[in-house]
Write a protein that holds these residues in place. Structure first.
Motif, mmCIF file in Angstrom:
data_model
loop_
_atom_site.group_PDB
_atom_site.id
_atom_site.type_symbol
_atom_site.label_atom_id
_atom_site.label_comp_id
_atom_site.label_asym_id
_atom_site.label_seq_id
_atom_site.Cartn_x
_atom_site.Cartn_y
_atom_site.Cartn_z
ATOM 1 N N TYR A 81 -4.908 13.341 -1.391
ATOM 2 C CA TYR A 81 -4.304 12.051 -1.054
ATOM 3 C C TYR A 81 -4.545 11.099 -2.217
ATOM 4 O O TYR A 81 -5.685 10.948 -2.679
ATOM 5 C CB TYR A 81 -4.928 11.472 0.216
ATOM 6 C CG TYR A 81 -4.553 12.191 1.482
ATOM 7 C CD1 TYR A 81 -3.532 11.711 2.308
ATOM 8 C CD2 TYR A 81 -5.216 13.356 1.865
ATOM 9 C CE1 TYR A 81 -3.178 12.374 3.479
ATOM 10 C CE2 TYR A 81 -4.866 14.026 3.036
ATOM 11 C CZ TYR A 81 -3.853 13.529 3.829
ATOM 12 O OH TYR A 81 -3.518 14.186 4.983
ATOM 13 N N TRP A 127 -1.932 0.545 -5.029
ATOM 14 C CA TRP A 127 -1.907 -0.846 -4.575
ATOM 15 C C TRP A 127 -0.976 -1.594 -5.524
ATOM 16 O O TRP A 127 -1.319 -1.841 -6.675
ATOM 17 C CB TRP A 127 -3.320 -1.404 -4.633
ATOM 18 C CG TRP A 127 -3.650 -2.641 -3.846
ATOM 19 C CD1 TRP A 127 -4.231 -3.775 -4.344
ATOM 20 C CD2 TRP A 127 -3.526 -2.864 -2.438
ATOM 21 N NE1 TRP A 127 -4.470 -4.678 -3.341
ATOM 22 C CE2 TRP A 127 -4.042 -4.145 -2.154
ATOM 23 C CE3 TRP A 127 -3.025 -2.097 -1.383
ATOM 24 C CZ2 TRP A 127 -4.079 -4.681 -0.865
ATOM 25 C CZ3 TRP A 127 -3.050 -2.632 -0.101
ATOM 26 C CH2 TRP A 127 -3.570 -3.908 0.138
ATOM 27 N N CYS A 156 -7.919 4.215 6.395
ATOM 28 C CA CYS A 156 -7.068 4.355 7.574
ATOM 29 C C CYS A 156 -5.993 5.423 7.376
ATOM 30 O O CYS A 156 -5.549 6.057 8.348
ATOM 31 C CB CYS A 156 -6.402 3.019 7.908
ATOM 32 S SG CYS A 156 -7.545 1.752 8.503
ATOM 33 N N ALA A 157 -5.576 5.637 6.138
ATOM 34 C CA ALA A 157 -4.509 6.599 5.845
ATOM 35 C C ALA A 157 -5.023 8.028 5.698
ATOM 36 O O ALA A 157 -4.224 8.971 5.727
ATOM 37 C CB ALA A 157 -3.777 6.183 4.568
ATOM 38 N N LEU A 158 -6.332 8.193 5.542
ATOM 39 C CA LEU A 158 -6.897 9.531 5.410
ATOM 40 C C LEU A 158 -6.913 10.243 6.762
ATOM 41 O O LEU A 158 -6.998 9.602 7.811
ATOM 42 C CB LEU A 158 -8.340 9.449 4.879
ATOM 43 C CG LEU A 158 -8.525 9.126 3.401
ATOM 44 C CD1 LEU A 158 -9.979 8.793 3.105
ATOM 45 C CD2 LEU A 158 -8.060 10.300 2.530
ATOM 46 N N SER A 215 0.999 5.481 -0.155
ATOM 47 C CA SER A 215 0.224 6.697 0.073
ATOM 48 C C SER A 215 1.014 7.916 -0.395
ATOM 49 O O SER A 215 2.210 8.046 -0.104
ATOM 50 C CB SER A 215 -0.107 6.835 1.562
ATOM 51 O OG SER A 215 -0.814 8.028 1.821
ATOM 52 N N SER A 216 0.340 8.786 -1.130
ATOM 53 C CA SER A 216 0.969 10.010 -1.616
ATOM 54 C C SER A 216 0.160 11.213 -1.129
ATOM 55 O O SER A 216 -1.058 11.262 -1.307
ATOM 56 C CB SER A 216 1.016 10.010 -3.150
ATOM 57 O OG SER A 216 1.441 11.266 -3.647
ATOM 58 N N TYR A 217 0.843 12.179 -0.526
ATOM 59 C CA TYR A 217 0.191 13.388 -0.020
ATOM 60 C C TYR A 217 0.602 14.580 -0.887
ATOM 61 O O TYR A 217 1.797 14.876 -1.021
ATOM 62 C CB TYR A 217 0.590 13.628 1.436
ATOM 63 C CG TYR A 217 0.101 14.941 2.000
ATOM 64 C CD1 TYR A 217 -1.261 15.166 2.240
ATOM 65 C CD2 TYR A 217 1.001 15.966 2.283
ATOM 66 C CE1 TYR A 217 -1.705 16.373 2.757
ATOM 67 C CE2 TYR A 217 0.563 17.174 2.807
ATOM 68 C CZ TYR A 217 -0.791 17.374 3.037
ATOM 69 O OH TYR A 217 -1.231 18.583 3.536
ATOM 70 N N PHE A 234 -3.731 7.062 -3.337
ATOM 71 C CA PHE A 234 -3.304 5.763 -2.824
ATOM 72 C C PHE A 234 -3.122 4.780 -3.984
ATOM 73 O O PHE A 234 -3.892 4.795 -4.958
ATOM 74 C CB PHE A 234 -4.335 5.223 -1.835
ATOM 75 C CG PHE A 234 -4.683 6.205 -0.753
ATOM 76 C CD1 PHE A 234 -3.750 6.549 0.211
ATOM 77 C CD2 PHE A 234 -5.930 6.808 -0.715
ATOM 78 C CE1 PHE A 234 -4.045 7.477 1.211
ATOM 79 C CE2 PHE A 234 -6.252 7.730 0.268
ATOM 80 C CZ PHE A 234 -5.309 8.065 1.235
ATOM 81 N N SER A 242 -7.432 0.221 3.678
ATOM 82 C CA SER A 242 -6.130 0.838 3.965
ATOM 83 C C SER A 242 -6.168 2.333 3.653
ATOM 84 O O SER A 242 -5.592 3.146 4.392
ATOM 85 C CB SER A 242 -5.032 0.161 3.138
ATOM 86 O OG SER A 242 -4.900 -1.200 3.481
ATOM 87 N N ALA A 243 -6.854 2.694 2.562
ATOM 88 C CA ALA A 243 -6.982 4.106 2.188
ATOM 89 C C ALA A 243 -7.743 4.872 3.265
ATOM 90 O O ALA A 243 -7.359 5.992 3.653
ATOM 91 C CB ALA A 243 -7.671 4.236 0.835
ATOM 92 N N PHE A 293 0.859 -1.183 0.000
ATOM 93 C CA PHE A 293 0.000 0.000 0.000
ATOM 94 C C PHE A 293 0.896 1.233 0.000
ATOM 95 O O PHE A 293 1.776 1.381 0.845
ATOM 96 C CB PHE A 293 -0.899 0.003 1.236
ATOM 97 C CG PHE A 293 -1.767 1.230 1.356
ATOM 98 C CD1 PHE A 293 -2.892 1.382 0.557
ATOM 99 C CD2 PHE A 293 -1.448 2.229 2.275
ATOM 100 C CE1 PHE A 293 -3.684 2.512 0.658
ATOM 101 C CE2 PHE A 293 -2.239 3.358 2.389
ATOM 102 C CZ PHE A 293 -3.364 3.500 1.579
#
Length: 317
Positions: free
Chosen positions: A41, A45, A97-99, A7-9, A43, A94-95, A5
């Motif tokens: 954000y 996979w 949870c990452a937000l 994640s890009s911010y 995301f 997962s997305a 996973f």
């Protein structure tokens, strides 16, 4: 099978790995940057076995609410046709949870005709599993591009008659390769005001989009005796899908329905450029059907597919 996973911010990560799914123009980083908002954000996979990216999902944050898209025709989750439903569910979880902490999330997906039957079933499974709620289901209409002429595609004898009349009256269709954007924007605005529809893009915005994405925007017109009587603006969603962003006509020519001749020309443009689908857009507003518009599109040979929007309430979970 193992997945990573990512994640890009605010576009801190732009992948170099290959994508194993069809990417849509509205979800590309370059377009997301134009949708404003406070934070973005994205995301990914990644399949660790073949090193391919199997899914992508972007969320734009505004006033502690999430949107996909914020300002575009659709956003949503793109994913591989071979990605198992359990894996896509894990990616979405997962997305979430990452937000950052959000009140809610609204997602508008592409029309179902853009997806395979398997992808539709996988999405239905995921949203039922994650308790997403429908907030709107719109009816979208698309014409399949085949070897048939547009005249043969039309289902209505009346619409065929109007197409013949346009030819008889020497209506002239052309692609505006060096468009006068001010002229075309003003024409479209007048047409939309007449139909009580808001103009969704200012002239400044239109100029900017065309400058940024010259390969994605095309302009078309129909003229009669040097007077423009219909205008079309299209957006290339993929190499196989062309979307009619704006269609406009002149009030004085309504009895000739010049939009039919305009769409005929765009259909032939699609044939020449190997597009597979001409998307005529929705005939609903937040799920409320416009019967006249829907019938018009059906009579041109367009088929209906659903365009769904979902809502997720984080505060009540």
């Amino acid at each position: 099978m193992a997945y990573q996973f990512i994640s890009s911010y605010n576009f801190s990560f732009i992948p170099t790995s290959e994508f194993n799914f069809t990417r849509f123009f509205f979800n590309e980083p370059e377009h997301l940057r134009q949708q404003a908002g406070e934070e973005v954000y994205t995301f990914y996979w990644k399949n660790l076995e073949n090193q391919l990216l199997e899914a992508r999902f972007s969320v734009i944050i505004l006033d502690e609410k999430g949107f996909s898209p914020l300002r575009a025709t659709f956003g949503g989750i793109e994913f591989s046709e071979v990605l198992p439903k359990e894996s896509l569910t894990a990616f979405i979880q997962s997305a979430f949870c990452a937000l950052p902490k959000l009140e809610s999330l609204q997602i508008t997906f592409c029309p179902e005709s853009y997806l395979s039957m398997n992808q539709r079933q996988v999405l239905d499974f995921c949203f039922e599993k994650l308790s997403f709620k429908h907030c709107a289901v719109d009816q979208n209409f698309e014409i399949a591009i085949t070897d048939l002429s547009f005249y043969e595609t039309i289902k209505s004898s009346r619409h065929k008659q109007l197409l013949r009349k346009a030819v008889k009256n020497t209506f002239f269709f052309r692609e505006e390769k060096e468009p006068d954007l001010a002229l075309l924007h003003a024409f479209i605005t007048r047409s939309r005001v007449r139909k009580n529809r808001n103009m969704t893009m200012t002239l400044v915005d239109l100029r900017q989009r065309v400058k940024l994405f010259p390969d994605n925007f095309n302009f078309f017109s129909v003229s009669h005796e040097q007077k423009i009587i219909a205008v079309g603006v299209t957006v290339k969603i993929t190499e196989e899908i062309l979307y009619t962003f704006y269609l406009a006509d002149d009030e004085d020519y309504l009895k000739f329905s010049p939009t039919i001749y305009l769409i005929s020309g765009i259909y032939e443009f699609c044939q020449r450029n190997n597009f597979k689908l001409l998307d005529l857009g929705i005939a609903t507003e937040k799920g409320i059907i416009n019967e006249g518009l829907a019938q018009f599109k059906k009579r041109l040979g367009a088929k209906m597919s659903l365009k769904k929007s979902f809502f997720y309430d984080f505060e009540n979970k």
